[in-house]
Design an enzyme around this catalytic site. Structure first.
Site, PDB file in Angstrom:
ATOM      1  N   HIS A 116       5.810  11.660  44.283  1.00  0.00           N
ATOM      2  CA  HIS A 116       6.221  10.342  43.813  1.00  0.00           C
ATOM      3  C   HIS A 116       5.590   9.249  44.677  1.00  0.00           C
ATOM      4  O   HIS A 116       5.188   8.192  44.160  1.00  0.00           O
ATOM      5  CB  HIS A 116       7.742  10.204  43.857  1.00  0.00           C
ATOM      6  CG  HIS A 116       8.455  11.091  42.888  1.00  0.00           C
ATOM      7  ND1 HIS A 116       9.833  11.191  42.857  1.00  0.00           N
ATOM      8  CD2 HIS A 116       8.004  11.914  41.919  1.00  0.00           C
ATOM      9  CE1 HIS A 116      10.189  12.047  41.903  1.00  0.00           C
ATOM     10  NE2 HIS A 116       9.089  12.503  41.330  1.00  0.00           N
ATOM     11  N   ASP A 118       3.840  18.054  40.320  1.00  0.00           N
ATOM     12  CA  ASP A 118       4.798  18.952  40.998  1.00  0.00           C
ATOM     13  C   ASP A 118       4.148  20.273  41.426  1.00  0.00           C
ATOM     14  O   ASP A 118       4.660  21.357  41.135  1.00  0.00           O
ATOM     15  CB  ASP A 118       5.994  19.248  40.086  1.00  0.00           C
ATOM     16  CG  ASP A 118       6.905  18.044  39.922  1.00  0.00           C
ATOM     17  OD1 ASP A 118       6.994  17.246  40.861  1.00  0.00           O
ATOM     18  OD2 ASP A 118       7.523  17.903  38.860  1.00  0.00           O
ATOM     19  N   ASP A 156       2.810  13.008  37.535  1.00  0.00           N
ATOM     20  CA  ASP A 156       3.594  13.854  38.432  1.00  0.00           C
ATOM     21  C   ASP A 156       3.366  15.322  38.071  1.00  0.00           C
ATOM     22  O   ASP A 156       3.873  15.799  37.058  1.00  0.00           O
ATOM     23  CB  ASP A 156       5.072  13.460  38.252  1.00  0.00           C
ATOM     24  CG  ASP A 156       5.975  14.077  39.295  1.00  0.00           C
ATOM     25  OD1 ASP A 156       5.463  14.733  40.200  1.00  0.00           O
ATOM     26  OD2 ASP A 156       7.197  13.877  39.192  1.00  0.00           O
ATOM     27  N   GLU A 176      10.102  12.474  47.739  1.00  0.00           N
ATOM     28  CA  GLU A 176       9.173  13.422  47.123  1.00  0.00           C
ATOM     29  C   GLU A 176       7.760  12.863  47.259  1.00  0.00           C
ATOM     30  O   GLU A 176       7.429  11.848  46.642  1.00  0.00           O
ATOM     31  CB  GLU A 176       9.512  13.642  45.648  1.00  0.00           C
ATOM     32  CG  GLU A 176       8.561  14.619  44.979  1.00  0.00           C
ATOM     33  CD  GLU A 176       8.923  14.930  43.543  1.00  0.00           C
ATOM     34  OE1 GLU A 176       8.003  14.977  42.697  1.00  0.00           O
ATOM     35  OE2 GLU A 176      10.127  15.129  43.270  1.00  0.00           O
ATOM     36  N   GLU A 203      16.494   9.393  45.336  1.00  0.00           N
ATOM     37  CA  GLU A 203      15.100   9.847  45.318  1.00  0.00           C
ATOM     38  C   GLU A 203      14.217   8.811  44.629  1.00  0.00           C
ATOM     39  O   GLU A 203      14.339   8.596  43.420  1.00  0.00           O
ATOM     40  CB  GLU A 203      15.013  11.182  44.573  1.00  0.00           C
ATOM     41  CG  GLU A 203      13.612  11.753  44.500  1.00  0.00           C
ATOM     42  CD  GLU A 203      13.587  13.133  43.891  1.00  0.00           C
ATOM     43  OE1 GLU A 203      12.616  13.446  43.181  1.00  0.00           O
ATOM     44  OE2 GLU A 203      14.546  13.905  44.110  1.00  0.00           O
ATOM     45  N   ASP A 244      10.520  21.264  45.167  1.00  0.00           N
ATOM     46  CA  ASP A 244      10.550  20.708  43.810  1.00  0.00           C
ATOM     47  C   ASP A 244       9.139  20.866  43.239  1.00  0.00           C
ATOM     48  O   ASP A 244       8.407  19.898  43.031  1.00  0.00           O
ATOM     49  CB  ASP A 244      10.967  19.244  43.857  1.00  0.00           C
ATOM     50  CG  ASP A 244      11.093  18.628  42.476  1.00  0.00           C
ATOM     51  OD1 ASP A 244      10.888  19.350  41.488  1.00  0.00           O
ATOM     52  OD2 ASP A 244      11.377  17.419  42.393  1.00  0.00           O
ATOM     53  N   HIS A 255      20.314  20.846  39.147  1.00  0.00           N
ATOM     54  CA  HIS A 255      21.010  19.880  38.293  1.00  0.00           C
ATOM     55  C   HIS A 255      22.147  20.620  37.593  1.00  0.00           C
ATOM     56  O   HIS A 255      22.052  21.820  37.333  1.00  0.00           O
ATOM     57  CB  HIS A 255      20.092  19.315  37.207  1.00  0.00           C
ATOM     58  CG  HIS A 255      18.885  18.578  37.698  1.00  0.00           C
ATOM     59  ND1 HIS A 255      17.733  19.218  38.083  1.00  0.00           N
ATOM     60  CD2 HIS A 255      18.648  17.247  37.827  1.00  0.00           C
ATOM     61  CE1 HIS A 255      16.833  18.328  38.435  1.00  0.00           C
ATOM     62  NE2 HIS A 255      17.358  17.118  38.292  1.00  0.00           N
ATOM     63  N   ASP A 267      11.703  16.463  49.061  1.00  0.00           N
ATOM     64  CA  ASP A 267      11.328  17.333  47.944  1.00  0.00           C
ATOM     65  C   ASP A 267       9.865  17.707  48.141  1.00  0.00           C
ATOM     66  O   ASP A 267       8.968  16.925  47.814  1.00  0.00           O
ATOM     67  CB  ASP A 267      11.540  16.618  46.608  1.00  0.00           C
ATOM     68  CG  ASP A 267      12.870  16.980  45.970  1.00  0.00           C
ATOM     69  OD1 ASP A 267      13.700  17.581  46.662  1.00  0.00           O
ATOM     70  OD2 ASP A 267      13.077  16.653  44.794  1.00  0.00           O
TER      71      ASP A 267
END
Length: 439
Positions: A274, A312, A310, A271, A235, A342, A104, A299
């Protein structure tokens, strides 16, 4: 600063086929130059390291303070810290042996007190990134803009009820697109972290979706104006931080893009964590996006479905990676997309070497998934079974349905003539058993 070694004692990660279980600082399965179906593993997998979790992650969570103290951070979000972090990142990429990274805008450069200052910071830091890219050959898989963390975006960015906030987000994306061109990014991602609602009582859904579509159209126009050659990606995520996000899942995003005439300009960055939050199976959104020719990138992470949010985590489940790679191989690859990690080490994994161990384990998991997927496709057992299951659509009335030429009158006539259909087993357990054979 440039000469400082942050990951001391760790050299370039080797491929050590047949190594014992305790060797976690070497690849047991990921052999970058191994050729499968005409492509190297490196090309099939296109691994990427994400900047936000790996170099900005602190281990903090809603219930605890930071636990991860990194040598490149001094607790100050300064330009000097950002430069140290950039050098540390490229040392990590090089030693791990990946060709891509993602970020980002606010990951790499501190946000200033004004947009002008933020832009100056971003230009200066990406000048350094460009130097390091040229030195190492490492490239940007994708750039994205953080349009969700700052308080100005608490009610959304492209869907904010205040046009001033939307304008600020547009200005930020404009600079992000310029940075993407500068660094040669192969993709640009839009993640609508707060593009949704917390209550419908104060929300004009139709207006917000229309504004978001127009925001994307402005981005497409500026991309074309500056000659940026990259793929736009969206996404999906169903919830968190919003109660409901407009990019709920792959099918929701595809419907949105087609409704507003944007589907030729965008693909999806899926992802799987998600996807499971949306109540689907791990590979569901990848399969759906690929079926519509809209799978652009992945991702690569996983979650803990029993927790409901989430998390990750790094993907280590071989069945999951096999099913993901099966879809990717069947569509011929992801380029210009890739597999972006990610994912973040757990807040209890505090050693620097844990960053390497996590990525190595996940890369090996995907290498195993790739080999499994290739074997499934080459042997063709599953594909033949699926083909036979839909065989009735290759002739007669089924073929007319497939071609879109059948009428309800013809369906009635066929049913009157042939009577009740024969019940046919779906053989789910047989499919599951065969998949398990390849794992």
């Amino acid at each position: 600063m440039a000469d400082e070694e942050y990951f001391r004692g760790i050299s370039k990660i080797p491929y050590v086929a047949g190594a014992g279980a305790g060797n976690v600082l070497g690849f047991k399965y990921y052999n970058a130059q191994e050729v499968l179906l005409g492509k190297t593993m490196e090309d099939w997998l296109s691994f990427s390291v994400c900047y936000w979790h790996t170099f900005r992650g602190t281990g903090a969570d809603p219930f605890g303070f930071p636990t991860l103290c990194r040598p490149w951070d001094d607790g100050k979000d300064s330009m000097e810290t950002a430069k140290r972090r950039m050098h540390a990142a490229f040392e990590f990429f090089t030693k791990l042996g990946v060709k891509y990274y993602t970020f980002h805008d606010r990951d790499v450069a501190p946000e200033g007190s004004t947009l002008e200052e933020s832009n100056r910071n971003l230009v200066e830091i990406t000048d350094l990134a460009l130097q390091l890219q040229k030195k190492t050959g490492i490239r940007v898989l994708w750039v994205t803009c953080n349009l969700f963390a700052h308080p100005r975006y608490m009610n959304g960015a492209a869907t904010n009820p205040d046009s001033h906030v939307l304008a600020y987000a547009g200005a930020q994306v404009k600079k992000g697109l310029e940075i993407a061109k500068k660094l040669g990014a192969e993709n640009f991602v839009f993640w609508g972290g707060r593009e949704g609602y917390l209550t419908l009582h104060n929300t004009d859904v139709a207006a917000e979706l229309r504004h978001m579509a127009n925001f994307f159209k402005m981005a497409v126009a500026y991309k074309e104006k500056i000659g940026l050659k990259c793929q736009f990606l969206i996404e999906p995520k169903p919830k968190e931080p919003c109660r409901h996000q407009y990019d709920y899942d792959a099918m929701s995003v595809i419907g949105f893009l087609k409704h507003f005439g944007l589907d030729s300009h965008f693909k999806l960055n899926i992802e799987p964590n998600h996807t499971t939050l949306a109540g689907h199976s791990y590979e569901h959104d990848i399969v759906v996006a690929s079926a519509f020719g809209m799978l652009g990138s992945v991702d690569s992470n996983t979650g803990s479905p029993d927790l409901g949010w989430d998390t990750d985590q790094f993907p280590m489940d071989i069945k999951n990676t096999t099913m993901v790679m099966k879809s990717i191989v069947e569509q011929g690859g992801l380029q210009p997309g890739g597999l972006n990690f990610d994912a973040k080490v757990r807040r209890e994994s505090t050693d620097l070497e844990d960053l390497f161990i996590a990525h190595i384990g996940a890369m090996d998991a995907f290498a195993r998934g790739l080999r499994n997927a290739v074997k499934i496709i080459e042997e063709g057992v599953i594909a033949q079974m699926v083909k036979e299951r839909y065989l009735s659509f290759s002739t007669g009335i089924g073929q007319k349905v497939e071609e879109g030429t059948a009428t309800l009158e013809e369906l009635e006539e066929f049913t009157m003539r042939n009577g009740e259909p024969k019940i046919t087993s779906g053989k789910q357990e047989k499919y599951e058993s065969i998949i398990n054979h390849y794992l």
